[in-house]
Design an enzyme around this catalytic site. Structure first.
Site, PDB file in Angstrom:
ATOM      1  N   SER A 253       8.866   7.373 -10.227  1.00  0.00           N
ATOM      2  CA  SER A 253       9.875   8.406 -10.051  1.00  0.00           C
ATOM      3  C   SER A 253       9.510   9.652 -10.871  1.00  0.00           C
ATOM      4  O   SER A 253       8.445  10.225 -10.695  1.00  0.00           O
ATOM      5  CB  SER A 253      11.253   7.833 -10.427  1.00  0.00           C
ATOM      6  OG  SER A 253      12.295   8.669 -10.012  1.00  0.00           O
ATOM      7  N   ASP A 371      14.061   2.960  -0.145  1.00  0.00           N
ATOM      8  CA  ASP A 371      14.391   3.938  -1.183  1.00  0.00           C
ATOM      9  C   ASP A 371      15.304   5.019  -0.618  1.00  0.00           C
ATOM     10  O   ASP A 371      14.962   5.698   0.347  1.00  0.00           O
ATOM     11  CB  ASP A 371      13.107   4.569  -1.718  1.00  0.00           C
ATOM     12  CG  ASP A 371      13.335   5.366  -2.998  1.00  0.00           C
ATOM     13  OD1 ASP A 371      14.505   5.661  -3.314  1.00  0.00           O
ATOM     14  OD2 ASP A 371      12.348   5.694  -3.675  1.00  0.00           O
ATOM     15  N   HIS A 399      13.722   1.817  -4.421  1.00  0.00           N
ATOM     16  CA  HIS A 399      13.264   2.708  -5.481  1.00  0.00           C
ATOM     17  C   HIS A 399      12.715   1.928  -6.676  1.00  0.00           C
ATOM     18  O   HIS A 399      11.737   2.345  -7.292  1.00  0.00           O
ATOM     19  CB  HIS A 399      14.413   3.617  -5.926  1.00  0.00           C
ATOM     20  CG  HIS A 399      13.977   4.768  -6.780  1.00  0.00           C
ATOM     21  ND1 HIS A 399      13.184   5.781  -6.303  1.00  0.00           N
ATOM     22  CD2 HIS A 399      14.210   5.063  -8.090  1.00  0.00           C
ATOM     23  CE1 HIS A 399      12.941   6.661  -7.263  1.00  0.00           C
ATOM     24  NE2 HIS A 399      13.552   6.241  -8.360  1.00  0.00           N
TER      25      HIS A 399
END
Length: 440
Positions: A253, A371, A399
């Protein structure tokens, strides 16, 4: 004093201990963690594990060219021309043969990259950083005022890349290989537990820091401590402390941005990069309409809702197992002040498409198809803009795919570490002429 009382109240309400402040000097703790003071009063907890260091001192942080003469294994010629036009268009021309045909086993993707890629540069003012929705697939066809664009098609700047890189297999028994794991907003080094244990068992040296305000790192009560640039300098300090000759950066991320930054700053030391649900190659710009711009006290009141929303969006399933993973991984477990400062501090205008197109390091992109934070189109666009990129999609992941599917992620990462491309034809020597035959 008031800040300390407030933190104590938040600690009681949230049921979690406040961020620990480590010692002012680098000290090994009894549980295997190191507390590193990256600058006065700013202490990061670091997990450093792996084989015992060799007696010889590590090589200095500088470019090295120790390839033996005649050894062409893993030698790749990187050639591309990047042209930025005044009308906001970007043209990327691949002039050489990138080793995309040598895909990893089971890789999603296809063959050679296009000879040229043209796209519209993203407008930072309209973007929301890496967590924003995708801004298109980056096709070459623009919309509106085509004639005016053609008349204004004048190069603003042109960047030429022509270099040779040696991309070799990174094995656990090799003392010059270090794996760096960098988490994202709200996480901690605990989200990498399965990966750290896996690679340490294989003999790799691993380094995983807690970002400032996360895990057991110090949590300054100043918003400026959580800007992208402040956190990037923290990661630079950690990298310079532990880096060796061949370093592999693994980011998740927001952590992907710091991997990109380090790969751009140290191209001769970063050997490979792995981006997990990192998003598209767009400059970071905080959104002024985000829920995270609300006052800290309001965010604190909303913290149960935010945690539930993160569970829904970050995991493909929301059962007891996922809740336990969220708790054990210490994910989305930061104070409201740190969360607000982290989201509003995501300002990095330099990290645009051109910045990413300049990278010559091989990159593995891993994307969980469930995600809801990062659309798959963003990682696809990232794969298009990078010179040496492989995209792998995990159907059952979301995610937090490294927590949901640790075996799959570990296998992919290990295959990429061991991957070594065939040498580029242009890097191969000319064949020697055949000796003349003796006439009898």
């Amino acid at each position: 004093m008031l800040t300390g009382v407030t933190d104590g109240i938040f600690c009681c309400l949230l049921g979690t201990p406040p961020n620990a402040v480590g010692p002012l000097e680098s000290v090994e703790s009894s549980d295997g963690y190191t507390f590193v003071e990256v600058k006065p009063g700013r202490v990061l907890r670091v997990k450093h594990a792996g084989p015992a260091p060799a007696s010889a001192a590590p090589p200095p942080l500088s470019a090295s060219s120790d390839a033996a003469q005649g050894d062409l294994s893993g030698l790749v010629r990187c050639q591309r021309r990047i042209t930025v036009y005044r009308n906001g268009r970007l043209l990327v021309e691949n002039l050489g043969r990138a080793p995309r045909a040598d895909l990893l086993h089971g890789q999603n993707g296809s063959g050679e990259p296009p000879a040229a890629l043209e796209m519209e540069l993203a407008d930072p003012a309209g973007s929301d950083g890496r967590s924003a929705p995708g801004s298109g697939s980056g096709s070459g066809s623009g919309s509106g005022s085509g004639g005016r664009r053609r008349r204004a098609r004048r190069p603003k700047r042109t960047i030429h890349i022509d270099c040779e890189k040696r991309i070799t297999s990174c094995k656990g028994a090799q003392a010059d290989v270090v794996l760096f794991f960098i988490h994202g907003v709200g996480g901690s080094l605990a989200i990498w537990k399965e990966q750290l244990d896996f690679f340490v068992r294989l003999g790799y040296e691993v380094v995983a820091p807690d970002l400032a305000g996360h895990g057991a790192s110090s949590a300054p009560q100043v918003a400026a401590a959580y800007t992208f640039y402040a956190l990037a300098e923290d990661m630079r300090a950690i990298f310079k402390r532990y880096a060796k000759k061949r370093n592999v950066l693994i980011g998740h991320s927001y952590g992907v941005s710091f991997c990109t930054f380090l790969a751009h700053e140290y191209p001769d030391l970063v050997h490979k990069v792995i981006m997990i649900n990192g998003g598209g190659p767009t400059a970071l710009e905080p959104s002024f309409c985000s829920i995270f711009n609300m006052p800290t006290c309001v965010l604190h009141c909303l913290s149960p809702c935010l945690a539930w929303s993160f569970l829904k969006a970050g995991f493909a399933r929301q059962g007891a197992k996922e809740k336990q993973l969220l708790k054990e991984g210490n994910a989305f477990n930061v104070s409201s002040f740190v969360l607000r400062a982290m989201m509003s501090g995501q300002y990095w205008p330099e990290g645009d498409e051109v910045y990413h197109a300049e990278l010559t390091v091989p990159v593995l992109l891993v994307h969980g198809m469930h995600d809801k934070f990062v659309p798959v189109e963003e990682d696809q666009r990232m794969a298009e803009i990078l010179l040496l990129a492989f995209l792998k999609l995990i159907d059952e992941g979301s995610h937090m795919v490294m927590l949901e599917c640790p075996e799959t992620v570990n296998t992919l990462l290990h295959e990429f570490l061991l991957w070594e491309p065939e040498p580029s034809p242009k890097a191969l020597p000319e064949p020697l002429p055949a000796p003349p035959e003796d006439k009898k």
